[in-house]
Write a protein that holds these residues in place. Structure first.
Motif, PDB file in Angstrom:
ATOM      1  N   ALA A 117       6.280  -1.013  -5.128  1.00 54.01           N
ATOM      2  CA  ALA A 117       5.249  -0.570  -4.784  1.00 54.01           C
ATOM      3  C   ALA A 117       4.446   0.336  -5.632  1.00 54.01           C
ATOM      4  O   ALA A 117       5.167   0.855  -6.577  1.00 54.01           O
ATOM      5  N   THR A 118       3.157   0.456  -5.349  1.00 52.57           N
ATOM      6  CA  THR A 118       2.230   1.182  -6.490  1.00 52.57           C
ATOM      7  C   THR A 118       1.933   2.699  -5.616  1.00 52.57           C
ATOM      8  O   THR A 118       2.182   2.761  -4.671  1.00 52.57           O
TER       9      THR A 118
ATOM     10  N   PRO B  47       5.435   6.607  -5.272  1.00 55.43           N
ATOM     11  CA  PRO B  47       6.687   6.055  -5.739  1.00 55.43           C
ATOM     12  C   PRO B  47       7.043   6.704  -7.385  1.00 55.43           C
ATOM     13  O   PRO B  47       7.855   6.280  -8.136  1.00 55.43           O
TER      14      PRO B  47
ATOM     15  N   LEU C 122       4.386  -5.842  -4.782  1.00 55.23           N
ATOM     16  CA  LEU C 122       3.872  -5.902  -3.224  1.00 55.23           C
ATOM     17  C   LEU C 122       2.578  -6.550  -3.439  1.00 55.23           C
ATOM     18  O   LEU C 122       2.279  -7.407  -2.663  1.00 55.23           O
TER      19      LEU C 122
ATOM     20  N   PHE D 244      -2.465  -2.992 -10.900  1.00 50.71           N
ATOM     21  CA  PHE D 244      -1.154  -2.700 -10.574  1.00 50.71           C
ATOM     22  C   PHE D 244      -0.118  -3.142 -11.643  1.00 50.71           C
ATOM     23  O   PHE D 244       0.949  -2.551 -12.011  1.00 50.71           O
TER      24      PHE D 244
ATOM     25  N   VAL E 103       2.798   4.070   2.133  1.00 48.61           N
ATOM     26  CA  VAL E 103       2.269   3.877   3.282  1.00 48.61           C
ATOM     27  C   VAL E 103       0.963   4.250   3.099  1.00 48.61           C
ATOM     28  O   VAL E 103       0.493   5.437   2.620  1.00 48.61           O
ATOM     29  N   GLY E 104      -0.245   3.685   3.700  1.00 47.99           N
ATOM     30  CA  GLY E 104      -1.734   4.270   3.610  1.00 47.99           C
ATOM     31  C   GLY E 104      -1.897   4.974   4.601  1.00 47.99           C
ATOM     32  O   GLY E 104      -1.190   5.269   5.666  1.00 47.99           O
TER      33      GLY E 104
ATOM     34  N   HIS F 187      -1.473   1.298   6.556  1.00 43.65           N
ATOM     35  CA  HIS F 187      -1.110  -0.154   5.770  1.00 43.65           C
ATOM     36  C   HIS F 187       0.224  -0.069   4.900  1.00 43.65           C
ATOM     37  O   HIS F 187       0.618   0.865   4.470  1.00 43.65           O
TER      38      HIS F 187
ATOM     39  N   GLY G 208       1.984  -2.368   1.610  1.00 47.85           N
ATOM     40  CA  GLY G 208       1.287  -3.137   0.872  1.00 47.85           C
ATOM     41  C   GLY G 208      -0.087  -3.111   0.711  1.00 47.85           C
ATOM     42  O   GLY G 208      -0.691  -1.937   0.784  1.00 47.85           O
ATOM     43  N   PHE G 209      -0.967  -3.957   1.077  1.00 52.17           N
ATOM     44  CA  PHE G 209      -2.540  -3.852   1.077  1.00 52.17           C
ATOM     45  C   PHE G 209      -2.789  -4.616   2.596  1.00 52.17           C
ATOM     46  O   PHE G 209      -3.718  -5.254   2.966  1.00 52.17           O
TER      47      PHE G 209
ATOM     48  N   THR H 277      -9.431   2.771   2.625  1.00 53.76           N
ATOM     49  CA  THR H 277      -8.597   2.602   1.671  1.00 53.76           C
ATOM     50  C   THR H 277      -9.311   2.550   0.088  1.00 53.76           C
ATOM     51  O   THR H 277      -8.894   2.960  -0.843  1.00 53.76           O
TER      52      THR H 277
ATOM     53  N   ASN I 157      -8.525   5.178  -2.526  1.00 52.11           N
ATOM     54  CA  ASN I 157      -8.113   4.808  -3.827  1.00 52.11           C
ATOM     55  C   ASN I 157      -9.057   5.057  -4.975  1.00 52.11           C
ATOM     56  O   ASN I 157      -8.922   4.794  -6.299  1.00 52.11           O
TER      57      ASN I 157
ATOM     58  N   LYS J 269      -0.243  11.960   5.816  1.00 51.25           N
ATOM     59  CA  LYS J 269       0.342  10.524   6.150  1.00 51.25           C
ATOM     60  C   LYS J 269       0.786  10.910   7.493  1.00 51.25           C
ATOM     61  O   LYS J 269       1.647   9.922   7.964  1.00 51.25           O
TER      62      LYS J 269
HETATM   63  C1  GLP Z   1      -2.053   1.525  -1.877  1.00 52.22           C
HETATM   64  C2  GLP Z   1      -1.000   0.306  -2.090  1.00 52.22           C
HETATM   65  C3  GLP Z   1       0.220   0.788  -1.105  1.00 52.22           C
HETATM   66  C4  GLP Z   1       0.385   2.297  -1.338  1.00 52.22           C
HETATM   67  C5  GLP Z   1      -0.693   2.951  -0.484  1.00 52.22           C
HETATM   68  C6  GLP Z   1      -0.500   4.346  -0.446  1.00 52.22           C
HETATM   69  O1  GLP Z   1      -3.325   1.247  -1.756  1.00 52.22           O
HETATM   70  N1  GLP Z   1      -1.199  -0.802  -2.142  1.00 52.22           N
HETATM   71  O2  GLP Z   1       1.298   0.056  -1.554  1.00 52.22           O
HETATM   72  O3  GLP Z   1       1.579   2.335  -0.333  1.00 52.22           O
HETATM   73  O4  GLP Z   1      -1.682   2.525  -1.022  1.00 52.22           O
HETATM   74  O5  GLP Z   1      -0.735   4.934  -1.793  1.00 52.22           O
HETATM   75  P1  GLP Z   1      -0.248   6.606  -2.151  1.00 52.22           P
HETATM   76  O6  GLP Z   1       1.121   6.630  -2.380  1.00 52.22           O
HETATM   77  O7  GLP Z   1      -0.949   6.783  -3.412  1.00 52.22           O
HETATM   78  O8  GLP Z   1      -0.651   7.481  -0.985  1.00 52.22           O
END
Ligand code: GLP
Length: 257
Positions: A35-36, A40, A66, A80, A133-134, A138, A140-141, A161, A165, A202
């Motif tokens: 995951a990004t 992580p 992902l 990513f 997790v978003g 969410h 992944g996406f 989202t 981001n 979260k």
């Molecule tokens: C993103 C990714 C997810 C990630 C989420 C949470 O948009 N697609 O895989 O888990 O957002 O991101 P963060 O860990 O920065 O809160």
């Protein structure tokens, strides 16, 4: 679903790395789903350290990412693909041919998504899928409303989202509106799943994931269907959980079973 509540971000990363390392010890050609996002990064830093110390060899590890923003080249700093190189791949002895990722500019989107699914199947499936997790739940996406049996496909991002981001992009207007993502069905096919979450932004997602009804409105809740899912969260992300004390008790007494 195992819920593991740790004090802080450092501890959730340590726990995730302990499990990943243990899985690798059992299977040196481990297939990892990656995951990004911000969550992580601490895990990747610790994996790099293990690799440097000679305690974890990446030469037989296979990875699948992902998701990817549609419209961004691999070389785009916010792609990513670039994230993975910057945060993990360039520091470990993984073989380039063992890295699989979705392209931001595939020639044929449908074909590319199907081939990705086929590649996952061809290596015997994902052994361990790492997830963040978003805020809206969410994974992944797979934004709220995603089919719980979805496979790899294009998706439109939600406004929230895009906003979450946006800080990673110089200008919010430049955040891509579309992506390719493994589906919820694809994620659920992984043999083991680790979802990590840290921080109070979260808590809504974690409440829905762990104690909410299974619903496409909170995609992470689909993990309740998985026999080997571990939700590793810090106190802030766990704040809204009703059965917090029970989860802690179960975890502390796990060796006694
Ligand atoms: C993103 C990714 C997810 C990630 C989420 C949470 O948009 N697609 O895989 O888990 O957002 O991101 P963060 O860990 O920065 O809160």
């Amino acid at each position: 679903m195992d819920v593991i509540i740790k004090k802080n971000y450092e501890e959730i990363c340590n726990e995730a790395v302990r499990i990943i390392h243990e899985s690798w010890e059992k299977k040196k050609n481990l297939v990892l789903g990656l995951a990004t996002g911000r969550t992580p990064i601490g895990v990747y830093q610790r994996l790099i350290e293990l690799n440097k110390k000679g305690e974890m060899d990446f030469s037989r590890i296979i990875t699948f990412n992902l998701d990817e923003y549609l419209g961004l080249d691999e070389s785009h700093p916010q792609s990513f693909a670039c994230y993975m190189d910057k945060n993990l791949f360039q520091y470990v002895n993984i073989k380039r041919e063992n890295i699989f990722r979705l392209k931001g500019k595939p020639e044929d989107i449908e074909k590319h998504c199907q081939e990705y699914e086929e590649k996952i199947r061809a290596v015997g499936g994902i052994d361990l899928q790492l997830l963040g997790v978003g805020r809206n739940g969410h994974i992944g996406f797979n934004e709220p409303g995603s089919s719980l049996s979805s496979r790899t496909r294009p998706k439109a991002l939600t406004q929230s989202t895009v906003e979450a981001n946006a800080s990673l992009f110089k200008n919010k207007e430049r955040v891509p509106r579309y992506c390719l993502t493994m589906g919820i069905g694809t994620i659920l096919d992984a043999k083991q799943i680790l979802l990590l979450a840290s921080g109070k932004e979260k808590f809504y997602a974690i409440k829905g994931c762990v104690e909410g009804p299974i619903t496409a409105s909170v995609p992470a809740s689909a993990l309740q269907l998985h026999p080997q899912a571990k939700i590793i969260v810090d106190e802030e992300a766990a704040w809204f959980l009703d059965r917090k004390d029970y989860y802690k008790w179960v975890y502390e007494n796990r060796l006694k079973f």
